[in-house]
Write a protein that holds these residues in place. Structure first.
Motif, mmCIF file in Angstrom:
data_model
loop_
_atom_site.group_PDB
_atom_site.id
_atom_site.type_symbol
_atom_site.label_atom_id
_atom_site.label_comp_id
_atom_site.label_asym_id
_atom_site.label_seq_id
_atom_site.Cartn_x
_atom_site.Cartn_y
_atom_site.Cartn_z
ATOM 1 N N ALA A 35 -9.425 3.476 -4.825
ATOM 2 C CA ALA A 35 -9.991 2.138 -3.805
ATOM 3 C C ALA A 35 -11.034 2.921 -2.709
ATOM 4 N N GLU A 36 -11.553 2.310 -2.186
ATOM 5 C CA GLU A 36 -12.520 2.625 -1.262
ATOM 6 C C GLU A 36 -12.166 1.621 0.019
ATOM 7 N N CYS A 37 -12.387 2.050 1.155
ATOM 8 C CA CYS A 37 -12.188 0.878 2.456
ATOM 9 C C CYS A 37 -12.917 1.341 3.436
ATOM 10 N N ASP A 38 -13.359 0.466 4.378
ATOM 11 C CA ASP A 38 -14.240 0.853 5.660
ATOM 12 C C ASP A 38 -13.430 1.167 6.853
ATOM 13 N N GLN A 39 -12.087 0.741 6.925
ATOM 14 C CA GLN A 39 -11.479 0.945 7.738
ATOM 15 C C GLN A 39 -9.933 1.473 7.149
ATOM 16 N N LEU A 40 -9.421 2.341 7.966
ATOM 17 C CA LEU A 40 -8.022 2.884 7.484
ATOM 18 C C LEU A 40 -7.296 3.223 8.961
ATOM 19 N N ASP A 41 -6.129 2.672 8.710
ATOM 20 C CA ASP A 41 -5.010 2.884 10.097
ATOM 21 C C ASP A 41 -3.843 3.463 8.997
ATOM 22 N N LEU A 42 -3.623 4.692 9.365
ATOM 23 C CA LEU A 42 -2.414 5.421 8.562
ATOM 24 C C LEU A 42 -1.084 4.932 9.436
ATOM 25 N N LEU A 43 -0.062 4.678 8.765
ATOM 26 C CA LEU A 43 0.930 4.254 9.619
ATOM 27 C C LEU A 43 2.218 5.170 9.473
ATOM 28 N N GLU A 44 1.971 6.101 8.268
ATOM 29 C CA GLU A 44 3.164 6.926 8.026
ATOM 30 C C GLU A 44 2.787 8.298 8.575
ATOM 31 N N GLU A 45 3.616 9.216 9.179
ATOM 32 C CA GLU A 45 3.192 10.454 9.631
ATOM 33 C C GLU A 45 2.854 11.374 8.525
ATOM 34 N N GLN A 46 3.486 11.115 7.291
ATOM 35 C CA GLN A 46 3.382 12.184 6.071
ATOM 36 C C GLN A 46 1.869 12.114 5.769
ATOM 37 N N TYR A 47 0.980 10.973 6.049
ATOM 38 C CA TYR A 47 -0.120 11.031 5.479
ATOM 39 C C TYR A 47 -1.305 11.523 6.455
ATOM 40 N N ALA A 48 -2.441 12.284 5.999
ATOM 41 C CA ALA A 48 -3.171 12.612 6.820
ATOM 42 C C ALA A 48 -4.610 12.289 6.278
ATOM 43 N N ILE A 49 -5.774 12.387 7.017
ATOM 44 C CA ILE A 49 -7.076 12.089 6.286
ATOM 45 C C ILE A 49 -7.621 13.457 5.967
ATOM 46 N N THR A 50 -8.233 13.433 4.923
ATOM 47 C CA THR A 50 -9.164 15.039 4.538
ATOM 48 C C THR A 50 -10.593 14.695 4.797
ATOM 49 N N GLY A 51 -10.947 15.495 5.275
ATOM 50 C CA GLY A 51 -12.534 15.296 5.388
ATOM 51 C C GLY A 51 -13.317 15.523 4.211
ATOM 52 N N GLY A 52 -14.551 14.765 4.117
ATOM 53 C CA GLY A 52 -14.980 14.836 2.735
ATOM 54 C C GLY A 52 -15.651 16.227 2.495
ATOM 55 N N LEU A 53 -16.029 16.761 3.555
ATOM 56 C CA LEU A 53 -16.743 18.206 3.351
ATOM 57 C C LEU A 53 -15.661 18.989 2.882
ATOM 58 N N ASP A 54 -14.507 19.075 3.424
ATOM 59 C CA ASP A 54 -13.212 19.879 3.245
ATOM 60 C C ASP A 54 -12.943 19.752 1.494
#
Length: 118
Positions: free
Chosen positions: A56-75
């Motif tokens: 999936a793709e989305c414009d906005q993302l609010d993570l509600l679980e601490e176990q998840y993190a956002i990975t930078g695209g370049l990384d």
């Protein structure tokens, strides 16, 4: 501030990964992921990278679980390039896949440089 999109990736074991991409390049990562999934089965190397599937793709993302993190695209794309560059392939033209990965990598590097984020 530039607009970002998020690609939600699902690994084989079910875990999710969230990749943040500049909105102009998010579709390219999703399309690259689909192409890599199509082509990876053709590799004959003993060790082949495992790939999450873009779900999936989305414009906005609010993570509600601490176990998840956002990975930078370049990384993410740098890691993807390293994993495919390390494949010891002798029959399939792996260079074509690496060229696609590296093209997106170069575009992202230029984008981040222009945005002065690296």
């Amino acid at each position: 501030m530039s607009k970002m999109r998020y690609i939600i990736m699902q690994h084989a074991a079910g875990q999710l990964e969230f990749v943040e991409m500049p909105s102009d390049y998010a579709y390219q990562l999703s399309a690259l992921n689909l192409r890599l999934h199509k082509e990876i089965s053709k590799l004959t190397a003993d060790v082949v990278p495992t790939l999450p599937r873009a779900i999936a793709e989305c414009d906005q993302l609010d993570l509600l679980e601490e176990q998840y993190a956002i990975t930078g695209g370049l990384d993410y794309i740098n890691q993807l390039e390293r994993s495919f560059a390390s494949v010891k392939e002798e029959h399939y033209p792996l260079v074509a896949l690496l060229t696609e990965i590296r093209a997106l990598q170069a575009q992202l590097e230029q984008w981040y440089e222009e945005e002065e984020l690296i």
